[in-house]
Design a protein around this motif. Sequence first.
Motif, PDB file in Angstrom:
ATOM      1  N   ASN A 128       0.905  -1.100  -0.013  1.00 20.72           N
ATOM      2  CA  ASN A 128       0.020   0.056   0.168  1.00 20.72           C
ATOM      3  C   ASN A 128       0.923   1.243   0.093  1.00 20.72           C
ATOM      4  O   ASN A 128       1.662   1.458   1.003  1.00 20.72           O
ATOM      5  N   PRO A 129       0.684   2.201  -0.769  1.00 15.21           N
ATOM      6  CA  PRO A 129       1.689   3.113  -0.916  1.00 15.21           C
ATOM      7  C   PRO A 129       1.578   4.089   0.272  1.00 15.21           C
ATOM      8  O   PRO A 129       2.538   4.911   0.565  1.00 15.21           O
ATOM      9  N   LYS A 130       0.455   3.953   1.034  1.00 12.67           N
ATOM     10  CA  LYS A 130       0.600   4.762   2.189  1.00 12.67           C
ATOM     11  C   LYS A 130       0.963   3.930   3.424  1.00 12.67           C
ATOM     12  O   LYS A 130       1.060   4.502   4.451  1.00 12.67           O
ATOM     13  N   GLY A 131       1.316   2.818   3.181  1.00 16.64           N
ATOM     14  CA  GLY A 131       1.802   1.988   4.079  1.00 16.64           C
ATOM     15  C   GLY A 131       3.350   1.948   4.624  1.00 16.64           C
ATOM     16  O   GLY A 131       3.828   2.764   3.448  1.00 16.64           O
ATOM     17  N   SER A 132       4.010   1.476   5.419  1.00 19.72           N
ATOM     18  CA  SER A 132       5.335   1.651   5.575  1.00 19.72           C
ATOM     19  C   SER A 132       5.935   0.612   5.217  1.00 19.72           C
ATOM     20  O   SER A 132       5.574  -0.625   5.175  1.00 19.72           O
ATOM     21  N   PHE A 133       7.285   0.826   4.748  1.00 17.53           N
ATOM     22  CA  PHE A 133       8.370  -0.196   4.409  1.00 17.53           C
ATOM     23  C   PHE A 133       8.464  -1.310   5.647  1.00 17.53           C
ATOM     24  O   PHE A 133       8.451  -2.420   5.207  1.00 17.53           O
ATOM     25  N   ALA A 134       8.373  -0.827   6.640  1.00 17.57           N
ATOM     26  CA  ALA A 134       8.941  -1.559   7.969  1.00 17.57           C
ATOM     27  C   ALA A 134       7.516  -2.705   8.039  1.00 17.57           C
ATOM     28  O   ALA A 134       7.941  -3.898   8.549  1.00 17.57           O
ATOM     29  N   SER A 135       6.270  -2.429   7.805  1.00 20.42           N
ATOM     30  CA  SER A 135       5.271  -3.524   7.834  1.00 20.42           C
ATOM     31  C   SER A 135       5.477  -4.259   6.915  1.00 20.42           C
ATOM     32  O   SER A 135       5.056  -5.686   6.991  1.00 20.42           O
ATOM     33  N   VAL A 136       6.103  -4.023   5.748  1.00 22.55           N
ATOM     34  CA  VAL A 136       6.042  -5.099   4.757  1.00 22.55           C
ATOM     35  C   VAL A 136       7.209  -5.851   4.790  1.00 22.55           C
ATOM     36  O   VAL A 136       7.102  -7.232   5.017  1.00 22.55           O
ATOM     37  N   LEU A 137       8.333  -5.394   5.438  1.00 26.25           N
ATOM     38  CA  LEU A 137       9.538  -6.268   5.861  1.00 26.25           C
ATOM     39  C   LEU A 137       8.965  -7.209   6.878  1.00 26.25           C
ATOM     40  O   LEU A 137       9.420  -8.126   7.300  1.00 26.25           O
ATOM     41  N   SER A 138       8.102  -6.617   7.935  1.00 27.34           N
ATOM     42  CA  SER A 138       7.814  -7.581   9.000  1.00 27.34           C
ATOM     43  C   SER A 138       6.960  -8.665   8.161  1.00 27.34           C
ATOM     44  O   SER A 138       7.112  -9.996   9.132  1.00 27.34           O
ATOM     45  N   SER A 139       6.115  -8.525   7.408  1.00 29.65           N
ATOM     46  CA  SER A 139       5.396  -9.689   6.653  1.00 29.65           C
ATOM     47  C   SER A 139       6.410 -10.697   6.206  1.00 29.65           C
ATOM     48  O   SER A 139       6.109 -11.696   6.320  1.00 29.65           O
ATOM     49  N   TYR A 140       7.449 -10.192   5.452  1.00 32.07           N
ATOM     50  CA  TYR A 140       8.540 -10.978   4.886  1.00 32.07           C
ATOM     51  C   TYR A 140       9.016 -11.966   6.004  1.00 32.07           C
ATOM     52  O   TYR A 140       9.100 -13.001   5.800  1.00 32.07           O
ATOM     53  N   GLU A 141       9.289 -11.159   7.139  1.00 30.65           N
ATOM     54  CA  GLU A 141       9.866 -12.067   8.238  1.00 30.65           C
ATOM     55  C   GLU A 141       8.848 -13.371   8.751  1.00 30.65           C
ATOM     56  O   GLU A 141       9.271 -14.291   8.898  1.00 30.65           O
ATOM     57  N   GLN A 142       7.769 -12.950   8.734  1.00 34.00           N
ATOM     58  CA  GLN A 142       6.737 -13.726   9.342  1.00 34.00           C
ATOM     59  C   GLN A 142       6.471 -15.071   8.141  1.00 34.00           C
ATOM     60  O   GLN A 142       6.333 -16.136   8.556  1.00 34.00           O
ATOM     61  N   ALA A 143       6.581 -14.717   6.753  1.00 33.22           N
ATOM     62  CA  ALA A 143       6.555 -15.617   5.961  1.00 33.22           C
ATOM     63  C   ALA A 143       7.640 -16.546   5.809  1.00 33.22           C
ATOM     64  O   ALA A 143       7.550 -17.833   5.457  1.00 33.22           O
ATOM     65  N   ARG A 144       8.992 -16.086   6.045  1.00 35.77           N
ATOM     66  CA  ARG A 144      10.086 -16.755   5.747  1.00 35.77           C
ATOM     67  C   ARG A 144      10.724 -17.299   7.078  1.00 35.77           C
ATOM     68  O   ARG A 144      11.468 -18.517   6.764  1.00 35.77           O
ATOM     69  N   LEU A 145      10.832 -16.659   8.025  1.00 38.13           N
ATOM     70  CA  LEU A 145      11.374 -17.295   9.159  1.00 38.13           C
ATOM     71  C   LEU A 145      11.297 -18.711   9.643  1.00 38.13           C
ATOM     72  O   LEU A 145      12.160 -19.363   9.863  1.00 38.13           O
ATOM     73  N   PRO A 146      10.128 -19.015   9.787  1.00 36.85           N
ATOM     74  CA  PRO A 146      10.081 -20.367  10.214  1.00 36.85           C
ATOM     75  C   PRO A 146      10.592 -21.626   9.272  1.00 36.85           C
ATOM     76  O   PRO A 146      11.226 -22.317   9.741  1.00 36.85           O
ATOM     77  N   PHE A 147      10.370 -21.487   8.131  1.00 40.67           N
ATOM     78  CA  PHE A 147      10.886 -22.253   7.009  1.00 40.67           C
ATOM     79  C   PHE A 147      12.504 -22.260   7.224  1.00 40.67           C
ATOM     80  O   PHE A 147      13.127 -23.241   7.193  1.00 40.67           O
ATOM     81  N   ILE A 148      13.111 -20.993   6.930  1.00 43.28           N
ATOM     82  CA  ILE A 148      14.384 -20.713   7.299  1.00 43.28           C
ATOM     83  C   ILE A 148      14.973 -21.375   8.545  1.00 43.28           C
ATOM     84  O   ILE A 148      16.098 -22.353   8.347  1.00 43.28           O
ATOM     85  N   GLN A 149      14.455 -21.290   9.702  1.00 43.38           N
ATOM     86  CA  GLN A 149      14.815 -22.001  11.028  1.00 43.38           C
ATOM     87  C   GLN A 149      15.038 -23.562  10.739  1.00 43.38           C
ATOM     88  O   GLN A 149      15.865 -24.008  11.192  1.00 43.38           O
ATOM     89  N   GLY A 150      13.798 -23.903  10.130  1.00 46.39           N
ATOM     90  CA  GLY A 150      13.768 -25.429  10.058  1.00 46.39           C
ATOM     91  C   GLY A 150      14.846 -25.938   9.015  1.00 46.39           C
ATOM     92  O   GLY A 150      15.424 -27.239   9.338  1.00 46.39           O
ATOM     93  N   LEU A 151      15.243 -25.170   7.986  1.00 41.15           N
ATOM     94  CA  LEU A 151      16.340 -25.756   7.092  1.00 41.15           C
ATOM     95  C   LEU A 151      17.606 -25.683   7.695  1.00 41.15           C
ATOM     96  O   LEU A 151      18.228 -26.557   7.466  1.00 41.15           O
TER      97      LEU A 151
END
Length: 266
Positions: free
Chosen positions: A226-249
């Motif tokens: 969302n152009p009105k949203g923050s980059f920090a919120s997008v990066l937080s969503s990235y972490e939520q999506a990737r961190l569990p898989f990465i830690q398992g790997l």
Amino acid sequence: MSVTDLGEGVEITFEDGKKQITPVVLGADGYRSVVRRAIAPDHPYARYAGYLVWRGLVEERTLKRPVPWPSDGGLWIEIIDGYRLVAATLPGRDGSLVPGHRQITFAWFDVHKEQLLRRTGCLTLDGHIVGSLARGMIDESVRLDLASRARAIWPEQWLEAVLTGISSPETLSGAPIAEYKPEQLVRGNLAILGDAAHVISPMTGRGLLTGMEDASTLAQLLASRNPKGSFASVLSSYEQARLPFIQGLVNHSMRISAEYRRRAGG
């Protein structure tokens, strides 16, 4: 160089002292990542997995005879006395696949070189990897020792190629295998991906693919921001999506490394 999250942006300080403010920094800067140090200052370095890999590349035309591979192309893996050799044929520099005109590549996994890594400053006292034995940096005494070991363990079909690769300081390298399990991927407007975010053994066969998946996930999230949203919120969503898989790997990588060390007597 260093990076600092300022809340509303990121300050980058370059080696010459110049500074720049930018909205976001994505760190894909390898296993010794500068961005990771800013995200996880208490857990910044990859740890030694207990073995290194010697890598060599040989022009087949320099050998007395072509390497007698069981078939054209492919990958061969041999484990003898705890050492592991992965070898393959590659096209020659002119693209040729004709025997005698190809290139031979090998990766020799070795659990017995921790003291060498410490002596050369590649490994800290507490087991963090801070360097590598790059091409041109490997002493003749080390190469002679490797050649003696190769003659004792490796089969005739690829022994000459391995010995030729070992004898060439310009092509032989020794990379300590690192592993890094992240506790976080993001801090404010900073994020890490690829080897900066996770370091695993090449024995998993997943390093490059996982980095590409990181980039794809992050690109999709940024594209739909969302152009009105923050980059920090997008990066937080990235972490939520990737961190569990990465830690398992990384856990999977550590199990593979532990089993290899056990079999190798390291």
